[in-house]
Design an enzyme around this catalytic site. Structure first.
Site, PDB file in Angstrom:
ATOM      1  N   TYR A  51       0.831  -1.216   0.000  1.00  0.00           N
ATOM      2  CA  TYR A  51       0.000   0.000   0.000  1.00  0.00           C
ATOM      3  C   TYR A  51       0.866   1.266   0.000  1.00  0.00           C
ATOM      4  O   TYR A  51       0.358   2.367  -0.212  1.00  0.00           O
ATOM      5  CB  TYR A  51      -0.954   0.044   1.205  1.00  0.00           C
ATOM      6  CG  TYR A  51      -1.935  -1.110   1.316  1.00  0.00           C
ATOM      7  CD1 TYR A  51      -2.088  -2.029   0.284  1.00  0.00           C
ATOM      8  CD2 TYR A  51      -2.701  -1.276   2.461  1.00  0.00           C
ATOM      9  CE1 TYR A  51      -2.974  -3.090   0.405  1.00  0.00           C
ATOM     10  CE2 TYR A  51      -3.596  -2.333   2.580  1.00  0.00           C
ATOM     11  CZ  TYR A  51      -3.724  -3.247   1.549  1.00  0.00           C
ATOM     12  OH  TYR A  51      -4.601  -4.299   1.670  1.00  0.00           O
ATOM     13  N   HIS A 109       0.429 -11.909   1.764  1.00  0.00           N
ATOM     14  CA  HIS A 109      -0.585 -11.104   1.086  1.00  0.00           C
ATOM     15  C   HIS A 109      -1.328 -11.884  -0.003  1.00  0.00           C
ATOM     16  O   HIS A 109      -2.530 -11.710  -0.196  1.00  0.00           O
ATOM     17  CB  HIS A 109       0.078  -9.858   0.486  1.00  0.00           C
ATOM     18  CG  HIS A 109      -0.852  -8.728   0.209  1.00  0.00           C
ATOM     19  ND1 HIS A 109      -0.475  -7.409   0.295  1.00  0.00           N
ATOM     20  CD2 HIS A 109      -2.150  -8.695  -0.163  1.00  0.00           C
ATOM     21  CE1 HIS A 109      -1.510  -6.640   0.001  1.00  0.00           C
ATOM     22  NE2 HIS A 109      -2.532  -7.395  -0.287  1.00  0.00           N
TER      23      HIS A 109
HETATM   24  P1  NDP Z   1     -14.307  -1.210   0.829  1.00  0.00           P
HETATM   25  O1  NDP Z   1     -15.315  -2.233   0.468  1.00  0.00           O
HETATM   26  O2  NDP Z   1     -13.969  -0.971   2.265  1.00  0.00           O
HETATM   27  O3  NDP Z   1     -14.855   0.117   0.154  1.00  0.00           O
HETATM   28  C1  NDP Z   1     -14.222   1.333   0.300  1.00  0.00           C
HETATM   29  C2  NDP Z   1     -15.022   2.353  -0.528  1.00  0.00           C
HETATM   30  O4  NDP Z   1     -16.288   2.587   0.093  1.00  0.00           O
HETATM   31  C3  NDP Z   1     -14.328   3.666  -0.628  1.00  0.00           C
HETATM   32  O5  NDP Z   1     -14.589   4.174  -1.919  1.00  0.00           O
HETATM   33  C4  NDP Z   1     -15.034   4.528   0.427  1.00  0.00           C
HETATM   34  O6  NDP Z   1     -15.002   5.885   0.008  1.00  0.00           O
HETATM   35  C5  NDP Z   1     -16.444   3.973   0.400  1.00  0.00           C
HETATM   36  N1  NDP Z   1     -17.150   4.033   1.687  1.00  0.00           N
HETATM   37  C6  NDP Z   1     -16.648   3.743   2.923  1.00  0.00           C
HETATM   38  N2  NDP Z   1     -17.592   3.847   3.864  1.00  0.00           N
HETATM   39  C7  NDP Z   1     -18.733   4.210   3.226  1.00  0.00           C
HETATM   40  C8  NDP Z   1     -20.053   4.475   3.672  1.00  0.00           C
HETATM   41  N3  NDP Z   1     -20.393   4.356   4.964  1.00  0.00           N
HETATM   42  N4  NDP Z   1     -20.977   4.849   2.742  1.00  0.00           N
HETATM   43  C9  NDP Z   1     -20.645   4.950   1.439  1.00  0.00           C
HETATM   44  N5  NDP Z   1     -19.405   4.704   0.965  1.00  0.00           N
HETATM   45  C10 NDP Z   1     -18.455   4.331   1.849  1.00  0.00           C
HETATM   46  O7  NDP Z   1     -12.976  -1.520  -0.019  1.00  0.00           O
HETATM   47  P2  NDP Z   1     -11.417  -1.672   0.250  1.00  0.00           P
HETATM   48  O8  NDP Z   1     -10.851  -2.244  -0.955  1.00  0.00           O
HETATM   49  O9  NDP Z   1     -10.823  -0.417   0.729  1.00  0.00           O
HETATM   50  O10 NDP Z   1     -11.322  -2.759   1.412  1.00  0.00           O
HETATM   51  C11 NDP Z   1     -11.162  -2.441   2.768  1.00  0.00           C
HETATM   52  C12 NDP Z   1      -9.775  -2.796   3.255  1.00  0.00           C
HETATM   53  O11 NDP Z   1      -9.492  -4.165   3.036  1.00  0.00           O
HETATM   54  C13 NDP Z   1      -8.647  -2.088   2.521  1.00  0.00           C
HETATM   55  O12 NDP Z   1      -8.513  -0.740   2.901  1.00  0.00           O
HETATM   56  C14 NDP Z   1      -7.486  -2.948   2.890  1.00  0.00           C
HETATM   57  O13 NDP Z   1      -7.024  -2.664   4.196  1.00  0.00           O
HETATM   58  C15 NDP Z   1      -8.095  -4.336   2.819  1.00  0.00           C
HETATM   59  N6  NDP Z   1      -7.899  -4.978   1.506  1.00  0.00           N
HETATM   60  C16 NDP Z   1      -7.131  -6.124   1.458  1.00  0.00           C
HETATM   61  C17 NDP Z   1      -6.885  -6.759   0.264  1.00  0.00           C
HETATM   62  C18 NDP Z   1      -6.059  -7.997   0.246  1.00  0.00           C
HETATM   63  O14 NDP Z   1      -5.654  -8.418  -0.840  1.00  0.00           O
HETATM   64  N7  NDP Z   1      -5.770  -8.596   1.380  1.00  0.00           N
HETATM   65  C19 NDP Z   1      -7.407  -6.244  -1.006  1.00  0.00           C
HETATM   66  C20 NDP Z   1      -8.233  -5.063  -0.864  1.00  0.00           C
HETATM   67  C21 NDP Z   1      -8.459  -4.480   0.358  1.00  0.00           C
HETATM   68  P3  NDP Z   1     -14.364   7.064   0.919  1.00  0.00           P
HETATM   69  O15 NDP Z   1     -12.991   6.644   1.318  1.00  0.00           O
HETATM   70  O16 NDP Z   1     -14.397   8.249  -0.003  1.00  0.00           O
HETATM   71  O17 NDP Z   1     -15.295   7.190   2.080  1.00  0.00           O
END
Ligand code: NDP
Length: 266
Positions: A51, A109
């Site tokens: 990241y 990962h």
């Molecule tokens: P998420 O499903 O958590 O979605 C994040 C998105 O949702 C962002 O665009 C955010 O926008 C929006 N959002 C957050 N809260 C709300 C809400 N209450 N209402 C409306 N929109 C909302 O996706 P991620 O991919 O970020 O997954 C979460 C975490 O999982 C990552 O940050 C990471 O730590 C982990 N991860 C791990 C992976 C792996 O391979 N092990 C791969 C992908 C993720 P905004 O920020 O503008 O609020």
């Protein structure tokens, strides 16, 4: 402030039942939102070497003033470092960038590279007390079973992953992989709890009806579903109001019927 419930991993370590993810954040966003999340009450921060924001995450933790032993920090080993030789050095590099003495959870990962060599290094770090718990990410059920059994039966390594972090949301519930996780006592952690906004999740009729009946948002219903399933969700947001909204999920309970309606969305 809400005391977050925890789930006990197979080695006795407690992981908060809800966490905070920092994927796809700039350094400024990561520092600010980690500090905001910790001030809100989150106690699990999920980052990764790939990241490229570990230093900023470390600054956010510092800024929060929350004692280190009250925070559960997860890091991840990237594929390029997935070997016995490189894993220990990569762990040390992540610690230095984060400004921490130890991680609470270190994950492979991806199931690529020399994962068996890397796991041997993980087990040595764990047995030396340098990391509190170890696990994997993005392992399907079949890969996970193969990994546990090959380690155990072929390589003589009894220590199984304590966590498998996989994409999990109402449209991808990982029902089959969960059976393998349960079989080997591996806690299910779910990334992308909001499906990264896909599947029209934030306007979905079934989820909206459930949300309205509780006076909650769809995001809160989804996170509540995770908590009631025993899935550690790690929602990401850079906005203070959403960081707070996503944490405000401990004052309502989904009924069996509502859980069943969400199960049907898989
Ligand atoms: P998420 O499903 O958590 O979605 C994040 C998105 O949702 C962002 O665009 C955010 O926008 C929006 N959002 C957050 N809260 C709300 C809400 N209450 N209402 C409306 N929109 C909302 O996706 P991620 O991919 O970020 O997954 C979460 C975490 O999982 C990552 O940050 C990471 O730590 C982990 N991860 C791990 C992976 C792996 O391979 N092990 C791969 C992908 C993720 P905004 O920020 O503008 O609020």
């Amino acid at each position: 402030m809400t005391n977050i419930p925890t789930i006990t991993l197979s080695n006795g370590t407690n992981i908060p039942a809800l966490g905070f993810g920092v994927f796809q954040m700039s350094n400024e966003e990561a520092e600010q939102s980690v500090a905001t999340a910790l001030a809100t009450g989150y106690r699990l921060i999920d980052t990764a070497a790939s990241y490229q924001n570990e230093e900023a995450v470390g600054r956010g933790i510092q800024r929060s003033g929350v004692p280190r032993d009250e925070i559960f920090v997860t890091g991840k080993l990237w594929i390029a470092d997935a070997s016995y030789e490189k894993a220990k050095q990569a762990y040390q590099t992540s610690l230095e960038k984060l400004g921490l003495e130890y991680l609470d959870l270190y994950l492979l990962h991806q199931p690529y590279g020399d994962i068996f060599g890397a796991w041997k290094a993980f087990v040595e770090l764990y047995e030396a007390g340098k990391v509190k718990a170890i696990g994997v990410s993005n392992f399907t059920g079949a890969k996970l079973a193969n990994f546990v059994l090959t380690n155990r039966k072929v390589l003589g390594i009894e220590t199984a992953p304590m966590v498998n972090q996989v994409e999990t949301h109402p449209f991808n519930q990982e029902v089959e992989a969960r059976k393998i996780m349960e079989e080997y006592g591996i806690v299910h952690e779910g990334w992308a709890p909001f499906a990264e906004g896909h599947h029209d999740i934030f306007t979905h009729a079934v989820l909206r009806n459930i949300a309205e009946s509780h006076g909650k948002s769809i995001g809160q219903v989804v996170l509540r579903w995770d908590i009631q399933k025993g899935i550690v969700a790690i929602p990401k947001s850079v906005r203070k109001e959403r960081i707070e909204e996503n944490f405000d999920v401990f004052d309502f309970v989904l009924s069996d019927d509502e859980m069943a309606q969400i199960a049907d969305l898989d």
